[in-house]
Write a protein that holds these residues in place. Structure first.
Motif, PDB file in Angstrom:
ATOM      1  N   LYS A   8       0.925  -1.162   0.172  1.00 48.23           N
ATOM      2  CA  LYS A   8      -0.247  -0.082   0.084  1.00 48.23           C
ATOM      3  C   LYS A   8       0.968   1.233   0.046  1.00 48.23           C
ATOM      4  N   HIS A 110     -12.044  10.446   2.228  1.00 51.34           N
ATOM      5  CA  HIS A 110     -12.518   9.304   1.381  1.00 51.34           C
ATOM      6  C   HIS A 110     -11.907   9.241   0.246  1.00 51.34           C
ATOM      7  N   PRO A 111     -11.906   8.098  -0.813  1.00 56.55           N
ATOM      8  CA  PRO A 111     -11.329   8.123  -2.002  1.00 56.55           C
ATOM      9  C   PRO A 111     -11.620   9.297  -2.901  1.00 56.55           C
ATOM     10  N   GLY A 112     -10.939   9.916  -3.715  1.00 54.28           N
ATOM     11  CA  GLY A 112     -11.292  11.116  -4.501  1.00 54.28           C
ATOM     12  C   GLY A 112     -10.938  12.218  -3.595  1.00 54.28           C
ATOM     13  N   ARG A 130      -3.055   8.896   1.949  1.00 49.06           N
ATOM     14  CA  ARG A 130      -3.043   7.899   0.817  1.00 49.06           C
ATOM     15  C   ARG A 130      -3.573   6.503   1.337  1.00 49.06           C
ATOM     16  N   GLY A 133      -6.891   6.500   0.879  1.00 50.64           N
ATOM     17  CA  GLY A 133      -7.388   6.419  -0.569  1.00 50.64           C
ATOM     18  C   GLY A 133      -7.681   7.963  -1.033  1.00 50.64           C
ATOM     19  N   ALA A 134      -7.269   8.841  -0.272  1.00 46.43           N
ATOM     20  CA  ALA A 134      -7.104  10.490  -0.656  1.00 46.43           C
ATOM     21  C   ALA A 134      -5.904  10.834  -1.268  1.00 46.43           C
ATOM     22  N   GLU A 135      -5.869  11.929  -1.728  1.00 49.43           N
ATOM     23  CA  GLU A 135      -4.698  12.631  -2.376  1.00 49.43           C
ATOM     24  C   GLU A 135      -4.344  13.911  -1.529  1.00 49.43           C
TER      25      GLU A 135
END
Ligand code: PMP
Ligand code: GLN
Length: 397
Positions: A8, A110-112, A130, A133-135
């Protein structure tokens, strides 16, 4: 099969703190790298923790923390910042600031999503983002300049980086590694940003009780508009010279804290009971928090004045137990290489500031700066300074 396990965090190795502490040990260098004191926590606190153990506080604490500790935290935060947090639903005792930050980032992003970091940034934030799932979107501070030798935050630049995907802005003041603190005009800028954008603030205030030159720590939660959006995180490790105890806490409005607690309860469930009982009693019975800034200011000044006799040029530190030194007189190159060489050849370990950027090898991450920790006995600081004076002949040779 084990060699092909997907990772990961494929690009992540040991942290710079682990790496430099190991090198310091290997070279018998004085460790001014990783931030930890070389003196013990207050005697009465140790006594309160050991009495808690012998008095039977040894089974699971409630998931959110012992009520008496949450009450002590609520009173402390109210006295400092005027914000009243519900002990029932808005305060959680965590396994250090680390777990409060990780649980909050995992629960709230959250992702995105995009999460804004201000570079240089403490190493934990980006990998945690990360894992959620976020940036991470990193906005640099303006580096020190000749006529203003301090890092500076450009709030306009931060606001320009906000998009429809931005969920959160991570703040860390007093700032590791630059020693920068928040001023009223910074809170004004944050209020303006928050009133225009629906973002959360994650405010890492691990060094809240270490602020110099008569200033007091300004938290975003001192402004109601900001407090309504903020997760405040702190660490008793820094405050009580007990980094190994790994106890911290977070405070946030109820709907936010409800989410953070969902991750906290399945990560650690609850935190060491006797430590919590001891700290709660110590916070009730003693008044040492107000002495901490003076205690560290003396150490900062001892290091500052000693550095005058070396080739290192210290930058001003407004808070934390770190200060930065400009190494221009030693030549140019990657900070990490210099830090390793000084550890090996001079016997003083430091942390390269480049480690607080996304890519420590890029020129933009290297300003010729090393971080020194002054949470050390005076004798340790004096010995380190004596070794650092050796840089003069090192350069000549
Ligand atoms: N945030 C910052 C800025 C830190 O410097 C540290 C390390 N001391 C932490 C969080 C982690 O704190 P703790 O040891 O309480 O987990
Ligand atoms: N926060 C400490 C520092 O900045 C390090 C803690 C750790 O080693 N994770 O030095």
């Amino acid at each position: 099969m084990l060699n092909t396990l997907p990772s990961k965090l494929p690009d992540i190795g040991s942290t710079i703190f682990t790496e430099m502490s190991a090198l310091a040990l290997q070279c018998q260098a004085i460790n001014l790298g990783q931030g930890f004191p070389d003196y013990p926590p207050p005697g009465p606190l140790i006594q309160a923790v050991s009495e808690a153990m012998s008095q039977g506080h040894n089974q699971y604490a409630p998931m959110a923390g012992l009520p008496q500790l949450r009450e002590a935290i609520a009173s402390k935060v109210q006295a400092q910042h005027g914000r009243i947090y519900s002990t029932e639903s808005e305060i959680t005792v965590t396994s250090g600031a680390t777990e409060a930050l990780m649980s909050s980032l995992l629960a709230l992003t959250h992702p995105g999503d995009e999460v804004l970091l201000i570079d240089p940034a403490y190493d934990l934030y980006a990998p945690s983002i990360r894992l959620a799932g976020a940036e991470a979107v990193r906005v640099p501070m303006r580096p020190p300049e000749t006529d203003d030798p301090m890092f500076r935050v450009d709030w306009n630049r931060i606001e320009s980086a906000i998009t429809a995907k931005t969920r959160m802005l991570v703040l860390n003041f007093p700032h590791n590694p630059t020693g920068l603190t928040l001023k009223p005009e910074d809170l004004d800028a944050l209020e303006a940003i928050v009133s225009r954008h629906p973002i959360l603030l994650l405010s890492d205030e691990a060094y809240e009780h270490i602020v110099f030159d008569g200033f007091t720590h300004l938290s975003p939660v001192s402004r109601p508009l900001l407090a309504d959006r903020t997760v405040l995180v702190s660490s008793f490790g820094k405050t009580f010279h007990a980094t190994g105890w790994k106890i911290g806490y977070c405070c946030a409005p109820e709907p936010v804290m409800a989410e953070t607690r969902k991750v906290h309860q399945f990560t650690v469930f609850s935190v060491s009971t006797p430590m919590q009982a001891g700290i709660a009693r110590y916070l009730r019975e003693s008044d040492t928090l107000s002495e901490l800034s003076g205690f560290y200011q003396k150490k900062r000044d001892r290091l500052l004045s000693g550095l005058k006799e070396t080739l290192l040029r210290p930058l001003h530190s407004e808070g934390t137990f770190f200060l930065l030194v400009d190494t221009a007189a030693l030549g140019s190159g990657l900070e990490k290489e210099l830090s390793v060489r000084v550890t090996r050849e001079i016997g003083v370990a430091s942390i390269p500031v480049s480690a607080f950027y996304a890519d420590p090898n890029r020129p933009e991450s290297n300003h010729g700066l090393l971080r020194l920790c002054f949470a050390k006995l005076d004798a340790t600081l004096d010995q380190a300074l004596e070794r650092l004076r050796g840089l003069n002949t090192w350069v000549a040779g």
